[in-house]
Structure formats: structure tokens, C-alpha cells
Design a protein around this motif. Structure first.
Motif, PDB file in Angstrom:
ATOM      1  N   ILE A  31       0.834  -1.204   0.000  1.00 54.96           N
ATOM      2  CA  ILE A  31       0.000   0.000   0.000  1.00 54.96           C
ATOM      3  C   ILE A  31       0.870   1.255   0.000  1.00 54.96           C
ATOM      4  O   ILE A  31       0.555   2.246  -0.660  1.00 54.96           O
ATOM      5  CB  ILE A  31      -0.939  -0.012   1.218  1.00 54.96           C
ATOM      6  CG1 ILE A  31      -1.957  -1.152   1.083  1.00 54.96           C
ATOM      7  CG2 ILE A  31      -1.665   1.320   1.365  1.00 54.96           C
ATOM      8  CD1 ILE A  31      -2.829  -1.341   2.304  1.00 54.96           C
ATOM      9  N   GLN A  32       1.998   1.222   0.722  1.00 60.79           N
ATOM     10  CA  GLN A  32       2.878   2.382   0.783  1.00 60.79           C
ATOM     11  C   GLN A  32       3.423   2.735  -0.596  1.00 60.79           C
ATOM     12  O   GLN A  32       3.642   3.902  -0.913  1.00 60.79           O
ATOM     13  CB  GLN A  32       4.033   2.109   1.754  1.00 60.79           C
ATOM     14  CG  GLN A  32       5.137   3.144   1.765  1.00 60.79           C
ATOM     15  CD  GLN A  32       4.688   4.502   2.270  1.00 60.79           C
ATOM     16  OE1 GLN A  32       3.671   4.606   2.945  1.00 60.79           O
ATOM     17  NE2 GLN A  32       5.441   5.541   1.938  1.00 60.79           N
ATOM     18  N   LEU A  34       1.785   2.106  -3.496  1.00 63.66           N
ATOM     19  CA  LEU A  34       0.672   2.598  -4.307  1.00 63.66           C
ATOM     20  C   LEU A  34       0.147   3.939  -3.798  1.00 63.66           C
ATOM     21  O   LEU A  34      -0.267   4.792  -4.602  1.00 63.66           O
ATOM     22  CB  LEU A  34      -0.457   1.560  -4.314  1.00 63.66           C
ATOM     23  CG  LEU A  34      -0.087   0.161  -4.848  1.00 63.66           C
ATOM     24  CD1 LEU A  34      -1.264  -0.782  -4.720  1.00 63.66           C
ATOM     25  CD2 LEU A  34       0.384   0.251  -6.295  1.00 63.66           C
ATOM     26  N   LEU A  35       0.161   4.119  -2.475  1.00 61.58           N
ATOM     27  CA  LEU A  35      -0.353   5.352  -1.864  1.00 61.58           C
ATOM     28  C   LEU A  35       0.708   5.927  -0.924  1.00 61.58           C
ATOM     29  O   LEU A  35       0.616   5.796   0.298  1.00 61.58           O
ATOM     30  CB  LEU A  35      -1.644   5.076  -1.095  1.00 61.58           C
ATOM     31  CG  LEU A  35      -2.816   4.492  -1.889  1.00 61.58           C
ATOM     32  CD1 LEU A  35      -3.940   4.098  -0.959  1.00 61.58           C
ATOM     33  CD2 LEU A  35      -3.304   5.498  -2.930  1.00 61.58           C
ATOM     34  N   VAL A  38       0.350   7.461   2.950  1.00 65.69           N
ATOM     35  CA  VAL A  38      -0.971   7.198   3.504  1.00 65.69           C
ATOM     36  C   VAL A  38      -0.891   6.861   4.994  1.00 65.69           C
ATOM     37  O   VAL A  38      -1.813   7.156   5.756  1.00 65.69           O
ATOM     38  CB  VAL A  38      -1.665   6.059   2.726  1.00 65.69           C
ATOM     39  CG1 VAL A  38      -0.932   4.750   2.900  1.00 65.69           C
ATOM     40  CG2 VAL A  38      -3.115   5.911   3.167  1.00 65.69           C
ATOM     41  N   ASN A  42      -0.736  11.727   4.915  1.00 65.25           N
ATOM     42  CA  ASN A  42      -0.575  12.467   3.664  1.00 65.25           C
ATOM     43  C   ASN A  42      -1.006  11.573   2.511  1.00 65.25           C
ATOM     44  O   ASN A  42      -0.196  10.948   1.833  1.00 65.25           O
ATOM     45  CB  ASN A  42       0.881  12.908   3.488  1.00 65.25           C
ATOM     46  CG  ASN A  42       1.064  13.764   2.247  1.00 65.25           C
ATOM     47  OD1 ASN A  42       0.118  14.375   1.761  1.00 65.25           O
ATOM     48  ND2 ASN A  42       2.287  13.798   1.736  1.00 65.25           N
ATOM     49  N   LEU A  43      -2.327  11.502   2.309  1.00 70.46           N
ATOM     50  CA  LEU A  43      -2.889  10.611   1.298  1.00 70.46           C
ATOM     51  C   LEU A  43      -2.648  11.169  -0.093  1.00 70.46           C
ATOM     52  O   LEU A  43      -3.168  12.218  -0.464  1.00 70.46           O
ATOM     53  CB  LEU A  43      -4.391  10.415   1.525  1.00 70.46           C
ATOM     54  CG  LEU A  43      -5.106   9.501   0.528  1.00 70.46           C
ATOM     55  CD1 LEU A  43      -4.477   8.121   0.521  1.00 70.46           C
ATOM     56  CD2 LEU A  43      -6.587   9.409   0.853  1.00 70.46           C
ATOM     57  N   VAL A  44      -1.816  10.480  -0.853  1.00 65.77           N
ATOM     58  CA  VAL A  44      -1.504  10.870  -2.224  1.00 65.77           C
ATOM     59  C   VAL A  44      -1.576   9.609  -3.073  1.00 65.77           C
ATOM     60  O   VAL A  44      -0.992   8.585  -2.724  1.00 65.77           O
ATOM     61  CB  VAL A  44      -0.095  11.492  -2.332  1.00 65.77           C
ATOM     62  CG1 VAL A  44       0.213  11.828  -3.782  1.00 65.77           C
ATOM     63  CG2 VAL A  44       0.004  12.726  -1.453  1.00 65.77           C
ATOM     64  N   PHE A  45      -2.320   9.706  -4.167  1.00 62.50           N
ATOM     65  CA  PHE A  45      -2.406   8.555  -5.054  1.00 62.50           C
ATOM     66  C   PHE A  45      -1.048   8.333  -5.702  1.00 62.50           C
ATOM     67  O   PHE A  45      -0.467   9.255  -6.282  1.00 62.50           O
ATOM     68  CB  PHE A  45      -3.493   8.742  -6.109  1.00 62.50           C
ATOM     69  CG  PHE A  45      -4.870   8.622  -5.538  1.00 62.50           C
ATOM     70  CD1 PHE A  45      -5.427   7.376  -5.302  1.00 62.50           C
ATOM     71  CD2 PHE A  45      -5.600   9.747  -5.202  1.00 62.50           C
ATOM     72  CE1 PHE A  45      -6.692   7.254  -4.752  1.00 62.50           C
ATOM     73  CE2 PHE A  45      -6.870   9.640  -4.659  1.00 62.50           C
ATOM     74  CZ  PHE A  45      -7.418   8.393  -4.440  1.00 62.50           C
ATOM     75  N   GLY A  46      -0.574   7.143  -5.557  1.00 63.11           N
ATOM     76  CA  GLY A  46       0.786   6.855  -5.967  1.00 63.11           C
ATOM     77  C   GLY A  46       1.006   6.916  -7.460  1.00 63.11           C
ATOM     78  O   GLY A  46       0.112   6.633  -8.259  1.00 63.11           O
ATOM     79  N   ASP A  47       2.185   7.331  -7.821  1.00 59.12           N
ATOM     80  CA  ASP A  47       2.635   7.304  -9.201  1.00 59.12           C
ATOM     81  C   ASP A  47       3.415   6.006  -9.389  1.00 59.12           C
ATOM     82  O   ASP A  47       4.506   5.834  -8.825  1.00 59.12           O
ATOM     83  CB  ASP A  47       3.521   8.514  -9.473  1.00 59.12           C
ATOM     84  CG  ASP A  47       3.961   8.578 -10.934  1.00 59.12           C
ATOM     85  OD1 ASP A  47       3.577   7.672 -11.699  1.00 59.12           O
ATOM     86  OD2 ASP A  47       4.712   9.516 -11.266  1.00 59.12           O
ATOM     87  N   ASP A 248      10.065   6.003   0.830  1.00 60.12           N
ATOM     88  CA  ASP A 248       9.785   5.639  -0.559  1.00 60.12           C
ATOM     89  C   ASP A 248      10.759   4.574  -1.045  1.00 60.12           C
ATOM     90  O   ASP A 248      10.372   3.585  -1.676  1.00 60.12           O
ATOM     91  CB  ASP A 248       9.859   6.877  -1.451  1.00 60.12           C
ATOM     92  CG  ASP A 248      11.221   7.572  -1.381  1.00 60.12           C
ATOM     93  OD1 ASP A 248      11.943   7.373  -0.368  1.00 60.12           O
ATOM     94  OD2 ASP A 248      11.565   8.300  -2.333  1.00 60.12           O
TER      95      ASP A 248
END
Length: 559
Positions: A31-32, A34-35, A38, A42-47, A248
Motif C-alpha cells: 500500500i505504501q 501505491l499510496l 498514507v 498524507n494521502l496521495v495517489f501513488g505514481d 519511498d
């Protein structure tokens, strides 16, 4: 209905515990990726292009390449070596053959970072090989990719050895005799008859070697003191202990590490499906090693020389270095004196490790016992899922499980309910329990298979409740297995370097962290002395507990 209800409740309880301890941390790593962020508000849709960064960033790419190189190279060589030794040992008996069996188990139970440290102290530029034998060439041979594959091979071959040796327990001679009657040479018979029949065992051994190698944290952590060879586990650890912390990087590298292990499992499943041979029949006989007509002395001498390398170098180097002065010119007891100084951190680290291992062993034993019960006796619909999850922890490296625990248990909202476990010893306990569950479960499942379910059914018909049946029937019959499982989990938890290096709280040292930090600071003598003392005390504790149990278990009744 009540017995079925109790079994279902136990099944759901066990499933919930396994999800919390194993599957949720593993899922958090994915999940880390992909998001990103989160788990830190700091919820950010993953690149997903971040996954491709591994091919553009030099350190990430080097870590992936080194892990693949080390994993594939060690898998090939260790499987070949283990299979050859297992074949030889199953056919022939010779003086010192029992030493080979004992050495295999010694290599399996000895933490990899201790074995690697022994090789470093022996083969480093100013190591024992140079000081005692003048071998200046050994440093260049060992500290390169091929040399590291050799060191890892000599540490991991027991996994393939035991797998193949177990498969050789039974034999069906008519296949071999038929091939020889048709003109086949011994080599042709082995290549066309015996090797294909053992192919599933070879695949299983190779998968175990590959998984244990690519997930190994001990060797790169020890080698890093003298040779830069980043691997995925070590780079994940480094990402968590750099400033700023690179979640990351840790997440992406953990993803690729899990991917490598998943691919290995898929390859094994495919190979096993295409190479299944059911060849045992009523004509099968138990394999018995026989003394060869000639060459027995040569086998014994070769075995001693081989064990002198695989056991003598890593273990002997630790023992010898613990008595060697820093200058290398004389023998001394100074390193042992430092261990028992008033300000020594060894006592504190050893005490912490014992406490964590003891608590984890007890909790793991309870969970593992219930898992084994569900797998063996219950009709719980999801027991196959429980079996798979209990094995996942065995395949997932400790560094991946550790970073997953950071993501899960380092949440601010947990503080409001008193469950902010990150930064406390309890997170080490949970991680140790997760690592111990598959070992405990396998040991107890094997023992439970010998206890007929009719005994539990008879007690149930006499009105015994679920807990009563467990405590009055299963526990007394499985005392030996329960003690063995608990002690195995205890011993493994004490020397778990990967998990404790990632999760140990500030100012809360543990034995493997103390040893590894001393080694990183090039205090080889102190690290060796700590290894010898710590390992000896753990073995002593295990021996005393086992002896007390056996004495109590075998004591005659007063009646």
C-alpha cells in the motif's frame, strides 16, 4: 452445534491474529508503494512510475542486481552441493559421517550474521588468514561477488541437503535394476531415472535456498564493514537509518524483494506440477547407508577437510578472535573482561533479548498451538487460508516484516487508545511472534498428526468442553513437541538481527544489535566474545529447560 461453534470461533480468532501479525504488515508495504504517505497522514495517489525508479537510481539498481546475482548464484551452487552430499550420505557410511549431520544442523540454527562475521574476521585484509598463515590472496578471493556466493553457498547448502536427504529415505530398486539390465551405466541410470524422480526435492531445496539468500540481512550487514555490496535487505535497512528517512526507497525495495520471493514460489509450483512422480509402492524399502568397499578413509578425510572450512572458519574464527589481542600478536582475555564491566551494554542487551524471546515464545506457542489445532482437527472453512498465511511469514524476510510493522504501528491515532507500539519493546515482541509462528506450527502439526481425533470426540461425548479437551488431552500428549517448539522459537528470537535492527527502540539494546554494532565499529574481538558468551548462555538455558522438563515428564508417579 456447540463443538462446531467453538471450532469456528477458534478459527476466526486465529485468522484475525495472523492477519494482524503477518498479512497486514505485508500489505502495508504494498500500500505504501501505491499510496505514498498514507500511513503518515498524507494521502496521495501513488505514481506507479516510482516502481521504475529502481532502474534509474544507481543504489536501487545495484541492490536489485546484487540480490538477484547472489540469490541465483547461491541457489545453483548450494543446491548442487547439498544434493551431492545428501546422495553420498544416503548411500555410504564412513567415519565422521555423523559429524556431517551435526554440522548441517549447526549451520541451520546459527544466525547468518555470526557465520558471515567469522568469514570477515578470517579473510579480511588483516584477518586471521594473513596473520596466522600469510594468505594475502584470500581477501581478494572472498570479497567479490563470486567469493560472496561461495560464502553464502557454504552457509545455505544445508537447506538443500535436508530436503534431498529426506526424499532419499525410501528407494524402489526395480527402476534402477531395469535400467541397468538394459545396458545403462551408473551415470545414465542416475541421470535418466533417479534424478527425474528426485526433481521435486531439488526444486523444493532450491526454493528454500533462494528465499533464504535474497532475504538474508546478516551477510550484507557483516560484509559492509570491509566490502561494499548493497543488497535489497541491507538497502531497506539503510533507507530507514539515513537522514531524512527514505520510506519511498524502503517501500519500493521491499516490493521488489517480495516480488522475487513470489516469483520463486510460482516457479517452484509450476515445476512441481509438471514433475510429479508417485513411485513409492509396496516394494519400496528404506534406504540404508553402507560402508563402501574402498575409499572409506578418503571419504572421512575429505569430510573432515570440508567441515574444517564450513564450520572451522566461521565458528573457529569467532572463538579464536575472542582470545586475540587487538594487535593480533598475542592471546588475551581482555575482550571477555570488557563484557562484564559495570558499564558493559552486553548484560543489558542480553537481558532485553531474553525477555523479548521468552514473552514471544510463550505467545507464539499459544497462537501456534491453536493454528495447529485448526489445521489438524477442525472443519473451519478457511483453514487453508490460515495454512498459507502461517507460511507467508517463513518466506517474507524480516526486514520487509519490520518495515511493515513501522507503517502499521507508528500511527498517531493509536496513541489515543494506548496502542502506539512503535518505539516500545512490544513491537519487537509482536514481530518475534510473527516470525516464530510458522516454525511452531510445523512442529506441533507434525506431533498432532499422531494423536487420533477419536480421543477428542470421546471426551466431547463425555461432556468435556473445548478448553477442557485441549488442556487434559492434547497438551499432556504433546508436552515434548510443545517444549521443543517453544525453545526453537525462543532461540530464534534471541538472535533475530533483521527485526531487532529495524525496530529496536531508542536506548533499548538487544544482543544481536550489540554484537553487530561492535562488529561495525571494527571491534572484532569484543563482538566475537559477545557472540561466544551470548550463544553459550542461550544454549545453556535451552538445555536446562529441556532437561528440567524431561526430568519432570519422566518422573515416576508417587502412587
Amino acid at each position: 452445534m456447540k463443538p462446531l461453534l467453538a471450532e469456528n470461533r477458534t478459527g476466526w480468532l486465529v485468522l484475525a491474529v495472523l492477519l494482524l501479525l503477518i498479512l497486514l504488515p505485508l500489505g502495508a508495504v504494498i500500500i505504501q508503494v501505491l499510496l505514498p504517505g498514507v500511513f503518515f497522514g498524507n494521502l496521495v495517489f501513488g505514481d506507479l512510475s516510482l516502481l521504475l525508479e529502481v532502474f534509474r537510481r544507481p543504489l536501487w539498481l545495484a541492490s536489485l542486481k546484487n540480490s538477484v546475482t547472489l540469490g541465483v548464484g547461491t541457489t545453483i551452487t548450494a543446491t548442487l552441493l547439498g544434493a551431492a552430499l545428501a546422495t553420498l550420505r544416503s548411500r555410504w557410511t564412513f567415519p565422521t559421517a555423523k559429524l556431517l549431520d551435526l554440522s548441517v544442523w549447526l549451520l541451520i540454527i546459527t544466525p547468518s550474521f555470526i557465520l558471515a562475521q567469522g568469514w570477515v574476521m578470517f579473510a579480511s585484509a588483516n584477518g586471521l588468514a594473513k596473520q596466522w598463515f600469510g594468505w594475502t590472496w584470500l581477501h581478494g578471493l572472498i570479497f567479490q561477488p563470486v567469493g560472496l556466493i561461495l560464502v553464502m553457498t557454504l552457509s545455505k547448502f544445508p537447506l538443500a541437503y535436508l530436503t534431498v536427504y529426506s526424499a532419499l529415505e525410501w528407494k524402489v530398486d526395480q527402476f534402477r535394476d531395469a535400467a541397468r539390465l538394459n545396458g545403462g551405466s551408473p551415470w545414465t541410470v542416475w541421470r535418466t531415472v533417479q534424478a527425474p524422480l528426485l526433481f521435486p526435492a531439488y526444486c523444493s531445496g532450491a526454493m528454500l535456498v533462494f528465499m533464504d539468500t535474497v532475504g538474508d540481512f546478516g551477510l550484507p550487514a557483516s560484509i559492509a564493514t570491509v566490502f561494499r555490496f548493497p543488497t535489497l535487505p541491507y538497502s531497506i535497512y539503510s533507507a530507514l537509518y539515513t537522514s531524512p528517512i527514505r520510506f519511498d526507497m524502503a517501500g519500493v525495495l521491499s516490493f521488489y524483494l517480495v516480488l522475487l520471493i513470489a516469483l520463486a514460489m510460482i516457479v517452484q509450483m509450476f515445476a512441481m506440477r509438471r514433475a510429479r512422480f508417485d513411485f513409492l509402492s509396496s516394494r519400496a524399502t528404506k534406504s540404508e547407508a553402507v560402508r563402501p568397499r574402498k575409499g572409506s578413509v578418503g571419504l572421512a578425510v575429505g569430510n573432515i577437510l570440508f567441515l574444517g572450512v564450513v564450520i572451522g572458519i566461521p565458528v573457529g574464527s569467532n572463538i579464536l578472535m575472542s582470545f586475540t589481542a587487538s594487535s593480533g600478536a598475542s592471546l588475551t582475555l581482555d575482550h571477555y573482561r570488557k563484557l562484564f564491566m559495570n558499564n558493559s551494554v552486553l548484560r543489558e542487551g542480553f537481558t532485553h533479548s531474553l525477555e523479548i524471546a521468552a514473552v514471544a515464545g510463550i505467545i507464539g506457542l499459544i497462537v501456534g498451538f491453536l493454528v495447529a489445532y485448526v489445521l489438524t482437527y477442525s472443519q473451519f472453512a478457511l483453514r487453508r487460508v490460515i495454512d498459507v498465511i502461517s507460511l507467508v511469514s517463513l518466506a517474507v524476510p524480516g526486514v520487509v516484516l519490520g518495515i511493515g510493522y513501522i507503517f502499521i504501528w507508528n500511527q498517531k491515532w493509536l496513541d489515543s487508545i494506548g496502542l502506539l507500539l512503535y518505539g516500545t519493546p512490544w513491537i519487537l515482541v509482536l514481530a518475534s511472534v510473527a516470525g516464530a509462528i510458522p516454525v511452531i506450527t510445523r512442529i506441533i502439526v507434525g506431533a498432532m498428526a499422531k494423536v487420533p481425533g477419536q480421543l477428542l470426540s470421546a471426551a466431547q461425548m463425555q461432556g468435556a468442553g473445548f478448553i477442557k479437551r485441549l488442556t487434559t488431552i492434547l497438551v499432556p500428549l504433546l508436552k515434548g513437541a510443545l517444549v521443543s517448539a517453544g525453545l526453537a522459537a525462543f532461540g530464534a528470537s534471541v538472535f533475530d538481527l533483521a527485526v531487532t535492527s529495524i525496530l529496536f527502540p531508542p536506548n533499548f539494546m538487544t544482543l544481536p544489535v550489540v554484537i553487530n554494532k561492535a562488529f561495525e565499529d571494527l571491534q572484532f574481538g569484543y563482538a566475537s566474545a559477545a557472540t561466544i558468551v551470548g550463544g553459550g548462555l542461550v544454549i545453556l538455558i535451552i538445555g536446562i529447560v529441556e532437561r528440567l522438563f524431561k526430568r519432570k515428564h519422566n518422573a515416576p508417579s508417587s502412587s
